[in-house]
Write an enzyme that holds these catalytic residues in place. Sequence first.
Site, mmCIF file in Angstrom:
data_model
loop_
_atom_site.group_PDB
_atom_site.id
_atom_site.type_symbol
_atom_site.label_atom_id
_atom_site.label_comp_id
_atom_site.label_asym_id
_atom_site.label_seq_id
_atom_site.Cartn_x
_atom_site.Cartn_y
_atom_site.Cartn_z
ATOM 1 C CE LYS A 203 -5.930 17.801 34.823
ATOM 2 N NZ LYS A 203 -6.793 16.627 34.776
ATOM 3 N NE ARG A 242 -3.295 11.527 37.719
ATOM 4 C CZ ARG A 242 -2.540 12.471 37.160
ATOM 5 N NH1 ARG A 242 -2.885 13.744 37.251
ATOM 6 N NH2 ARG A 242 -1.440 12.151 36.520
HETATM 7 N N1 HH2 Z 1 -5.151 14.187 34.512
HETATM 8 C C1 HH2 Z 1 -3.916 14.028 34.009
HETATM 9 C C2 HH2 Z 1 -3.344 12.750 33.915
HETATM 10 N N2 HH2 Z 1 -3.998 11.656 34.353
HETATM 11 N N3 HH2 Z 1 -5.909 10.691 35.328
HETATM 12 C C3 HH2 Z 1 -7.145 10.817 35.823
HETATM 13 N N4 HH2 Z 1 -7.831 9.741 36.243
HETATM 14 N N5 HH2 Z 1 -7.768 12.041 35.923
HETATM 15 C C4 HH2 Z 1 -7.153 13.189 35.512
HETATM 16 O O1 HH2 Z 1 -7.764 14.273 35.605
HETATM 17 C C5 HH2 Z 1 -5.832 13.083 34.955
HETATM 18 C C6 HH2 Z 1 -5.233 11.787 34.884
HETATM 19 C C7 HH2 Z 1 -3.165 15.225 33.535
HETATM 20 O O2 HH2 Z 1 -2.356 15.766 34.531
HETATM 21 P P1 HH2 Z 1 -0.765 15.580 34.689
HETATM 22 O O3 HH2 Z 1 -0.409 14.151 34.927
HETATM 23 O O4 HH2 Z 1 -0.282 16.506 35.708
HETATM 24 O O5 HH2 Z 1 -0.163 16.090 33.332
HETATM 25 P P2 HH2 Z 1 0.352 15.363 32.037
HETATM 26 O O6 HH2 Z 1 -0.794 14.605 31.453
HETATM 27 O O7 HH2 Z 1 0.834 16.497 31.188
HETATM 28 O O8 HH2 Z 1 1.453 14.408 32.449
#
Ligand code: HH2
Length: 269
Positions: A203, A242
């Site tokens: 992040k 995660r």
């Molecule tokens: N962060 C993201 C997506 N899902 N779920 C939970 N429970 N907690 C989190 O902090 C969280 C999540 C965002 O990260 P990422 O999947 O890498 O990116 P994007 O939303 O752009 O796909």
Amino acid sequence: MGVVNVTPDSFSDGGAWFTPEAATEHGRELVAQGADLLDVGGESTRPGAQRPPVAEELRRVLPVVQALSGLAPVSVDTMRSEVAAAALDAGASLVNDVSGGLADPEMAALVAERSVPFVAMHWRGHSTRMQSLAHYDDVVAEVVRELSERVEALVTAGVSRDAVVLDPGFGFAKHAEHNWQLLRRLDEVVALGHRVLVGTSRKTFLGAVGRTRETTRPPLERDVATAATTVHVARHGVWCVRVHDVVATVDALDVAEALGDLTPPGGAS
Ligand code: HH2
């Protein structure tokens, strides 16, 4: 929990695993590296992201959930009850909803009916406007209060209290200092007595730490900083992290364990 983003636009790996074959292969690799759980998502929630139509989200996640659920427990990362229901039918065993059930009024009833674990993340609004909602007097106290209210609403809707996993929502309606406060005072979230999931992986605040605006780390260079947060949260009773980089995470957890004073995860196991 290894991240399998089946999206063209995720902030760190958008497009990298966008075909069902590539996503499935990536999930297999994460399991081989030591992931206990795979989180399959078809919607990017990065700040400013536009939502895909529901049919497109279903098209993205279902074949991947189906292919991977024979290999490891799979969670579906979705804010839509229709997608969650179809993913559970396809073999998923947990629902991860970054809105904690707020985005879709049908989500709580679905989770109650299916009796599956439910990750309820702290959330204040969709990605197009969430950073404008990052106003707090005391971020930790407000996140704890809003998560507690979510738990009560979910329980009222029939969800078992033990099924609720809480997540403070790093980067969601949070500026860098809010994220650091939440990491420093994570014990206050763990004290709610639920299992806690943390998603700091790659992040923005980890890109910026110790750097100037010009030298901030790009997302793919944030895995070492992510692993440092993993050691910290593992020592504060967190149930799950995660992450995108499972290899670094397993190493970080080995270090945390070798340090010898891991707190058992809070809440039910
Ligand atoms: N962060 C993201 C997506 N899902 N779920 C939970 N429970 N907690 C989190 O902090 C969280 C999540 C965002 O990260 P990422 O999947 O890498 O990116 P994007 O939303 O752009 O796909």
